[in-house]
Design a protein around this motif. Structure first.
Motif, short mmCIF file in Angstrom:
data_model
loop_
_atom_site.label_atom_id
_atom_site.label_comp_id
_atom_site.label_asym_id
_atom_site.label_seq_id
_atom_site.Cartn_x
_atom_site.Cartn_y
_atom_site.Cartn_z
N PRO A 109 -28.67 84.31 -44.11
CA PRO A 109 -28.34 83.59 -45.35
C PRO A 109 -28.10 82.11 -45.06
CG PRO A 109 -26.43 84.78 -44.57
CD PRO A 109 -27.54 85.10 -43.61
N LEU A 110 -28.50 81.27 -45.99
CA LEU A 110 -28.33 79.83 -45.86
C LEU A 110 -27.56 79.29 -47.06
CD1 LEU A 110 -31.99 78.94 -44.80
CD2 LEU A 110 -30.01 79.18 -43.28
N PRO A 111 -26.99 78.10 -46.95
CA PRO A 111 -26.32 77.51 -48.11
C PRO A 111 -27.29 77.36 -49.29
CG PRO A 111 -25.78 76.30 -46.10
CD PRO A 111 -26.87 77.26 -45.74
N GLY A 112 -26.73 77.41 -50.48
CA GLY A 112 -27.55 77.23 -51.67
C GLY A 112 -28.27 78.47 -52.12
N GLY A 113 -27.83 79.65 -51.64
CA GLY A 113 -28.46 80.89 -52.07
C GLY A 113 -29.86 81.09 -51.53
N LEU A 114 -30.12 80.57 -50.33
CA LEU A 114 -31.42 80.73 -49.69
C LEU A 114 -31.34 81.75 -48.56
CD1 LEU A 114 -32.45 76.96 -49.43
CD2 LEU A 114 -33.18 78.61 -51.17
N TYR A 115 -32.49 82.36 -48.26
CA TYR A 115 -32.55 83.37 -47.20
C TYR A 115 -33.83 83.17 -46.39
CZ TYR A 115 -28.87 85.71 -49.81
OH TYR A 115 -27.69 86.00 -50.45
N ARG A 116 -33.76 83.53 -45.09
CA ARG A 116 -34.94 83.46 -44.22
C ARG A 116 -34.79 84.50 -43.12
NH1 ARG A 116 -33.44 77.74 -41.15
NH2 ARG A 116 -31.74 78.59 -39.86
N LEU A 117 -35.87 84.72 -42.40
CA LEU A 117 -35.80 85.56 -41.21
C LEU A 117 -35.00 84.81 -40.14
CD1 LEU A 117 -39.47 86.91 -41.05
CD2 LEU A 117 -37.46 88.02 -42.03
N PRO A 118 -34.34 85.53 -39.23
CA PRO A 118 -33.41 84.87 -38.30
C PRO A 118 -34.11 83.97 -37.29
CG PRO A 118 -33.70 87.18 -37.73
CD PRO A 118 -34.38 86.99 -39.05
N LEU A 119 -33.45 82.85 -36.99
CA LEU A 119 -33.95 81.92 -35.98
C LEU A 119 -33.23 82.08 -34.65
CD1 LEU A 119 -34.41 78.59 -37.99
CD2 LEU A 119 -36.12 80.31 -37.39
N THR A 120 -32.08 82.75 -34.66
CA THR A 120 -31.32 82.93 -33.41
C THR A 120 -30.88 84.38 -33.30
OG1 THR A 120 -29.25 82.31 -34.51
CG2 THR A 120 -30.49 80.57 -33.39
#
Length: 316
Positions: free
Chosen positions: A305-316
């Motif tokens: 999860p990222l700020p601003g209600g965004l999501y992505r596959l993990p980078l770490t």
């Protein structure tokens, strides 16, 4: 989940044998016919070829858990084109492993395989370790996978107990239609007891008994008339009695959290930039189940999860 035809030599390794054999008849009468059948009928699969190497065997073992061969083949081939060595995968973010995993299912396996690649690179100079204990110490590697890689990649003597082997032993030796729902200590003792003493023969037996369960001694519609050990099979000799143990567990998918998780991941795999919550909300109509599935993906480390209600596959 079967051996390369020419295993890479390695020092001998054996499992702990604190559970001594129980005096059951040895498996010598089974080894020869099953291995001879395997030599004639084994499928030509890429992870069985010498060029697959230990890394190719390890990748196949992760992918083949609970996933049919025909679904694994295209993903496996593309995976090894992109990441022919553990170090190649280790350099990538874990989310790329999840992306490349595609629709194989159970995507935590992708994270575990990535973690194993990192550990192999950091601890073993980029080479899949030869020792069973070292394999077992890798993240994401359990007893089955450690034994399978040691046996199939390095030709070592270990009992390799997957669903297919357990079913073969249940029928041929104990005379029951199906093994217990979960692997038992008695099954492990039996597998050790039936293991050939010679390392190469033991490795071939592991692969051959697994293939027999996959092609002949199947869960349904078994082909006893084509089985090389039908004359010795305890279940066959007993008249093939019906299973009278606990009900066999079926796997449902439609409408489950697994299905919702899969749909959410499909959107994230296709995205090249972080995905807003509003896009993910379109994946599933029921908001409580959708939120629960997304929370589970985050908890499992499959989604970041990222700020601003965004999501992505993990980078770490």
């Amino acid at each position: 989940m079967t051996a390369p035809t020419t295993p890479t030599p390695a020092p001998a390794q054996t499992d702990d044998t604190s559970d001594a054999p129980t005096g059951r008849a040895p498996g010598g009468a089974l080894h020869g016919p099953v291995i001879a059948w395997f030599d004639e009928h084994a499928r030509d699969l890429p992870w069985r070829r010498p060029e697959a190497g230990p890394w190719g065997v390890m990748v196949s073992e992760f992918m083949l858990q609970q996933t049919p061969v025909n679904r694994v083949l295209p993903v496996y081939e593309q995976w090894l084109i992109r990441w022919p060595r553990p170090a190649d995968l280790a350099k990538e973010p874990p989310g790329e492993a999840v992306r490349a995993w595609g629709r194989l299912g159970y995507p935590r396996r992708a994270l575990r395989l990535h973690g194993a690649a990192v550990a192999i690179t950091e601890r073993h100079g980029g080479d899949v370790p030869t020792e069973h204990a070292q394999l077992l110490a890798l993240p994401g590697i359990g007893e089955y996978t450690a034994a399978a890689v040691a046996s199939f990649a390095y030709g070592q003597r270990h009992p390799v107990l997957d669903t297919n082997v357990r079913r073969v032993l249940a029928r041929a030796v104990t005379g029951t239609q199906y093994p217990p729902n979960a692997t038992t200590a008695a099954e492990r003792r039996l597998a050790r007891e039936l293991l050939p003493e010679d390392e190469r023969t033991a490795s071939r037996w592991a692969a051959a008994s697994m293939e027999l369960g996959a092609l002949i001694c199947t869960a349904k519609n078994e082909s006893c008339h084509r089985c090389p050990i039908s004359a010795q099979c305890a279940w066959q000799l007993a008249g093939k009695p019906e299973h009278d143990g606990p009900p066999r567990r079926g796997q449902t998918y439609a409408g489950t959290d697994r299905q919702v998780r899969g749909r959410l991941l499909a959107v994230l795999r296709e995205a090249v930039t972080p995905v807003p919550q509003s896009i993910l909300d379109r994946v599933w109509d029921e908001p409580v189940q959708r939120a629960r599935a997304l929370d589970a993906l985050v908890s499992d480390g499959l989604v970041e999860p990222l700020p601003g209600g965004l999501y992505r596959l993990p980078l770490t």
